[in-house]
Design a protein around this motif. Structure first.
Motif, PDB file in Angstrom:
ATOM      1  N   LEU A  38       5.689   3.036 -10.272  1.00 18.23           N
ATOM      2  CA  LEU A  38       5.959   3.401  -8.895  1.00 18.23           C
ATOM      3  C   LEU A  38       4.991   3.436  -7.933  1.00 18.23           C
ATOM      4  CD1 LEU A  38       8.920   6.066  -9.528  1.00 18.23           C
ATOM      5  CD2 LEU A  38       9.162   3.453  -9.174  1.00 18.23           C
ATOM      6  N   GLN A  39       3.676   3.118  -8.400  1.00 17.21           N
ATOM      7  CA  GLN A  39       2.351   3.467  -7.585  1.00 17.21           C
ATOM      8  C   GLN A  39       2.359   2.289  -6.651  1.00 17.21           C
ATOM      9  OE1 GLN A  39      -1.188   3.978  -9.764  1.00 17.21           O
ATOM     10  NE2 GLN A  39       0.230   3.980 -11.920  1.00 17.21           N
ATOM     11  N   PRO A  40       1.668   2.322  -5.610  1.00 21.00           N
ATOM     12  CA  PRO A  40       1.543   1.120  -4.708  1.00 21.00           C
ATOM     13  C   PRO A  40       0.925   0.246  -5.357  1.00 21.00           C
ATOM     14  CG  PRO A  40       0.856   3.156  -3.714  1.00 21.00           C
ATOM     15  CD  PRO A  40       1.077   3.543  -5.120  1.00 21.00           C
ATOM     16  N   GLY A  41       1.155  -1.116  -5.177  1.00 21.35           N
ATOM     17  CA  GLY A  41       0.401  -2.245  -5.840  1.00 21.35           C
ATOM     18  C   GLY A  41       1.067  -3.476  -5.509  1.00 21.35           C
ATOM     19  N   SER A  42       0.990  -4.565  -6.211  1.00 21.62           N
ATOM     20  CA  SER A  42       1.387  -5.987  -5.887  1.00 21.62           C
ATOM     21  C   SER A  42       1.161  -6.657  -7.141  1.00 21.62           C
ATOM     22  CB  SER A  42       0.599  -6.613  -4.685  1.00 21.62           C
ATOM     23  OG  SER A  42       1.352  -7.766  -4.188  1.00 21.62           O
ATOM     24  N   LEU A  43       1.871  -7.878  -7.094  1.00 18.75           N
ATOM     25  CA  LEU A  43       1.873  -8.932  -8.384  1.00 18.75           C
ATOM     26  C   LEU A  43       0.750  -9.664  -7.980  1.00 18.75           C
ATOM     27  CD1 LEU A  43       5.643 -10.005  -8.943  1.00 18.75           C
ATOM     28  CD2 LEU A  43       4.085  -8.576 -10.251  1.00 18.75           C
ATOM     29  N   VAL A  44      -0.079  -9.784  -8.879  1.00 17.18           N
ATOM     30  CA  VAL A  44      -1.480 -10.733  -8.707  1.00 17.18           C
ATOM     31  C   VAL A  44      -1.273 -11.728  -9.964  1.00 17.18           C
ATOM     32  CG1 VAL A  44      -4.029 -10.489  -9.413  1.00 17.18           C
ATOM     33  CG2 VAL A  44      -2.753  -8.606  -8.256  1.00 17.18           C
ATOM     34  N   PHE A  45      -1.859 -12.801  -9.552  1.00 17.05           N
ATOM     35  CA  PHE A  45      -2.111 -14.052 -10.459  1.00 17.05           C
ATOM     36  C   PHE A  45      -2.997 -13.955 -11.549  1.00 17.05           C
ATOM     37  CE2 PHE A  45      -3.899 -18.293 -11.047  1.00 17.05           C
ATOM     38  CZ  PHE A  45      -2.876 -18.857 -11.752  1.00 17.05           C
ATOM     39  N   THR A  46      -2.464 -13.735 -12.633  1.00 12.92           N
ATOM     40  CA  THR A  46      -3.532 -13.412 -13.709  1.00 12.92           C
ATOM     41  C   THR A  46      -3.319 -14.696 -14.982  1.00 12.92           C
ATOM     42  OG1 THR A  46      -1.553 -12.218 -14.594  1.00 12.92           O
ATOM     43  CG2 THR A  46      -3.284 -10.940 -13.545  1.00 12.92           C
ATOM     44  N   GLU A  93       0.890  -1.281   0.093  1.00 16.37           N
ATOM     45  CA  GLU A  93       0.012   0.009  -0.102  1.00 16.37           C
ATOM     46  C   GLU A  93       0.806   1.181  -0.115  1.00 16.37           C
ATOM     47  OE1 GLU A  93      -3.769  -1.143   2.460  1.00 16.37           O
ATOM     48  OE2 GLU A  93      -2.114  -1.622   3.560  1.00 16.37           O
ATOM     49  N   ARG A  94       2.151   1.201  -0.079  1.00 12.97           N
ATOM     50  CA  ARG A  94       3.055   2.150   0.013  1.00 12.97           C
ATOM     51  C   ARG A  94       3.790   2.561  -1.380  1.00 12.97           C
ATOM     52  NH1 ARG A  94       5.573   2.988   5.594  1.00 12.97           N
ATOM     53  NH2 ARG A  94       4.322   2.008   6.976  1.00 12.97           N
ATOM     54  N   PRO A  95       3.922   3.570  -1.772  1.00 13.62           N
ATOM     55  CA  PRO A  95       4.545   3.926  -3.348  1.00 13.62           C
ATOM     56  C   PRO A  95       5.911   3.253  -3.347  1.00 13.62           C
ATOM     57  CG  PRO A  95       3.850   5.917  -2.325  1.00 13.62           C
ATOM     58  CD  PRO A  95       3.712   4.838  -1.132  1.00 13.62           C
ATOM     59  N   GLY A 152      -2.710  -0.620  -7.119  1.00 13.06           N
ATOM     60  CA  GLY A 152      -3.766  -0.775  -6.118  1.00 13.06           C
ATOM     61  C   GLY A 152      -4.126  -2.323  -5.279  1.00 13.06           C
ATOM     62  N   ALA A 153      -3.169  -3.049  -6.049  1.00 13.72           N
ATOM     63  CA  ALA A 153      -3.534  -4.601  -5.387  1.00 13.72           C
ATOM     64  C   ALA A 153      -2.771  -4.569  -4.052  1.00 13.72           C
ATOM     65  CB  ALA A 153      -3.013  -5.663  -6.311  1.00 13.72           C
ATOM     66  N   SER A 154      -3.607  -5.179  -3.023  1.00 16.51           N
ATOM     67  CA  SER A 154      -3.109  -5.201  -1.763  1.00 16.51           C
ATOM     68  C   SER A 154      -3.812  -5.990  -1.081  1.00 16.51           C
ATOM     69  CB  SER A 154      -3.500  -3.989  -0.941  1.00 16.51           C
ATOM     70  OG  SER A 154      -4.865  -3.613  -0.772  1.00 16.51           O
ATOM     71  N   TRP A 155      -3.542  -6.547   0.664  1.00 14.88           N
ATOM     72  CA  TRP A 155      -4.477  -7.417   1.157  1.00 14.88           C
ATOM     73  C   TRP A 155      -5.930  -7.159   1.190  1.00 14.88           C
ATOM     74  CZ3 TRP A 155      -7.557  -6.862   5.707  1.00 14.88           C
ATOM     75  CH2 TRP A 155      -7.249  -5.548   6.459  1.00 14.88           C
ATOM     76  N   GLN A 156      -6.250  -5.869   0.919  1.00 17.89           N
ATOM     77  CA  GLN A 156      -7.518  -5.560   1.087  1.00 17.89           C
ATOM     78  C   GLN A 156      -8.295  -5.327  -0.228  1.00 17.89           C
ATOM     79  OE1 GLN A 156      -8.727  -2.058   4.019  1.00 17.89           O
ATOM     80  NE2 GLN A 156      -6.598  -1.447   3.543  1.00 17.89           N
ATOM     81  N   HIS A 157      -7.611  -5.561  -1.164  1.00 21.43           N
ATOM     82  CA  HIS A 157      -7.843  -5.455  -2.773  1.00 21.43           C
ATOM     83  C   HIS A 157      -7.170  -6.635  -3.314  1.00 21.43           C
ATOM     84  CE1 HIS A 157     -10.145  -1.882  -1.727  1.00 21.43           C
ATOM     85  NE2 HIS A 157      -9.197  -1.433  -1.440  1.00 21.43           N
ATOM     86  N   PRO A 158      -7.520  -7.640  -3.101  1.00 22.92           N
ATOM     87  CA  PRO A 158      -6.343  -8.792  -3.617  1.00 22.92           C
ATOM     88  C   PRO A 158      -6.343  -9.009  -5.322  1.00 22.92           C
ATOM     89  CG  PRO A 158      -8.257  -9.840  -2.026  1.00 22.92           C
ATOM     90  CD  PRO A 158      -8.453  -8.429  -2.408  1.00 22.92           C
ATOM     91  N   GLU A 159      -7.237  -8.552  -5.828  1.00 21.23           N
ATOM     92  CA  GLU A 159      -7.097  -8.724  -7.353  1.00 21.23           C
ATOM     93  C   GLU A 159      -6.947  -7.179  -7.924  1.00 21.23           C
ATOM     94  OE1 GLU A 159      -8.339 -12.190  -5.755  1.00 21.23           O
ATOM     95  OE2 GLU A 159     -10.027 -10.686  -6.047  1.00 21.23           O
ATOM     96  N   GLY A 160      -6.967  -6.317  -7.126  1.00 19.93           N
ATOM     97  CA  GLY A 160      -6.855  -4.772  -7.550  1.00 19.93           C
ATOM     98  C   GLY A 160      -7.937  -4.159  -7.158  1.00 19.93           C
ATOM     99  N   PRO A 161      -7.923  -2.837  -7.460  1.00 18.72           N
ATOM    100  CA  PRO A 161      -9.103  -1.915  -6.721  1.00 18.72           C
ATOM    101  C   PRO A 161     -10.420  -2.008  -6.971  1.00 18.72           C
ATOM    102  CG  PRO A 161      -7.413  -0.667  -8.302  1.00 18.72           C
ATOM    103  CD  PRO A 161      -7.085  -2.154  -8.218  1.00 18.72           C
TER     104      PRO A 161
END
Length: 350
Positions: free
Chosen positions: A127-135, A103-105, A155-164
């Protein structure tokens, strides 16, 4: 502009690239400052009786870093019966206002340090906050090219597992994911617990069995009733869901091992406290009683990037792709990593 494949090349260790991947480098999250550490009552802890066991590969099919098998002794300790859930992590965040790594830049400076000299600066969008998502794709792909099924999603994070556009409503009892090693450490500290050592994790996963491949013994994963949440079918494009789930499953969906621990095989990878060193088992001076792992991380495929151990496999593991659900399987990733298939559980001293 730096493209996605370049980001993947930074983040994925090369020797067994199809097995391991990590999130882009980011600023380290710091444990929250608290006046008192509350007790975490959301996850029953199981007493794991101390003892000795043979740590390491149980047959000849493991990776080189699983050998030689060696005698290890651990003291009695408590362990969470299941992986930390979204509901439990939400309670931690509500109490501390903690912000996870995903959730951090992402820091441009840290990212540039990972790139070859002379590389262009990354576009601000990377450089936006986000994470690697299984696609997953809808067709067969080269299993050596992880960019075919991983995508960095802002925008992917623990609260938004697949993205925003996604959330965890209805998934309160699923394991929390997109959690870095720093995030897991922060939660454990708040809960008055800690992350398990690699030796504690393997000892507990074996459930009192000796020299068996899986938490339930030597019976093949695909024989009889579903034993764990793994990939069924052809990875990464066709999952028959023989075990009942496409990706993560609610904790305690399968039978526990001999110590009454759930999901010690499959579902999500789990962080350990230890640094990863590919040669640690071969070192003659390694600890044999309550080993805490090496002093520094070393991955020969990516020697400039220290990594921590992760254990247990995930819903993405299958015989044709990743056999990380074996109790001796050792995997690793950077402490900033957060993924769709990476979570944790905690332990506590007796």
């Amino acid at each position: 502009m730096i493209g996605f494949k370049q980001i993947i090349n930074i983040c994925v260790w090369s020797s067994f690239a199809a097995l391991y991947a990590c999130q882009g480098t980011g600023t380290k999250s710091q444990p929250p400052a608290t006046d008192s550490i509350p007790a975490d009552t959301g996850n029953k802890m199981v007493l794991i009786p101390g003892g000795s066991f043979q740590m390491g590969g149980d047959d000849s099919t493991g990776q080189p870093d699983e050998y030689p098998k060696h005698l290890v002794q651990v003291d009695t300790f408590w362990m969470d019966e299941h992986e930390v859930t979204n509901a439990e992590f939400a309670a931690f965040v509500a109490a501390t206002k903690y912000i996870t790594t995903a959730e951090r830049p992402i820091s441009k400076e840290e990212l540039m340090q990972q790139l070859p000299a002379g590389s262009p600066e990354p576009d601000s969008s990377m450089l936006q906050p986000g994470s690697l998502v299984f696609t997953p794709p809808d067709h067969a792909v080269d299993l050596q090219d992880v960019s075919q099924w991983w995508a960095f999603v802002p925008g992917a994070s623990w609260q938004h597992p697949e993205g925003p556009g996604s959330n965890i409503t209805g998934r309160e009892q699923y394991p929390v994911i997109h959690i870095s090693w720093h995030d897991a450490q922060a939660y454990a500290s708040w809960a008055g617990k800690r992350l398990p050592t690699e030796a504690e994790w393997e000892y507990a996963a074996r459930g009192g069995l000796s020299n068996q491949l899986y938490p339930w013994g030597d019976e093949p994963l695909t024989t009889g009733k579903a034993k764990a949440n793994t990939w069924n079918g052809n990875f990464p494009w066709r999952n028959t869901k023989t075990d009942g789930f496409y990706d993560t499953a609610p904790v305690k969906s399968y039978a526990p091992n001999g110590y009454q621990l759930y999901d010690m095989s499959g579902n999500v990878w789990e962080w350990c406290a230890d640094w990863y060193d590919a040669n640690y088992y071969q070192e003659g001076n390694k600890q044999t009683k309550n080993p805490a792992g090496p002093a520094h991380g070393f991955d020969p495929a990516d020697p400039g990037t220290p990594k921590h151990v992760i254990r247990g496999g995930s819903f993405m593991c299958s015989d044709e792709y990743c056999r990380g659900y074996r109790v001796s399987a050792r995997m690793k990733t950077t402490p900033e990593s957060g993924l769709s298939n990476l979570g944790f559980r905690c332990v506590k001293d007796k």
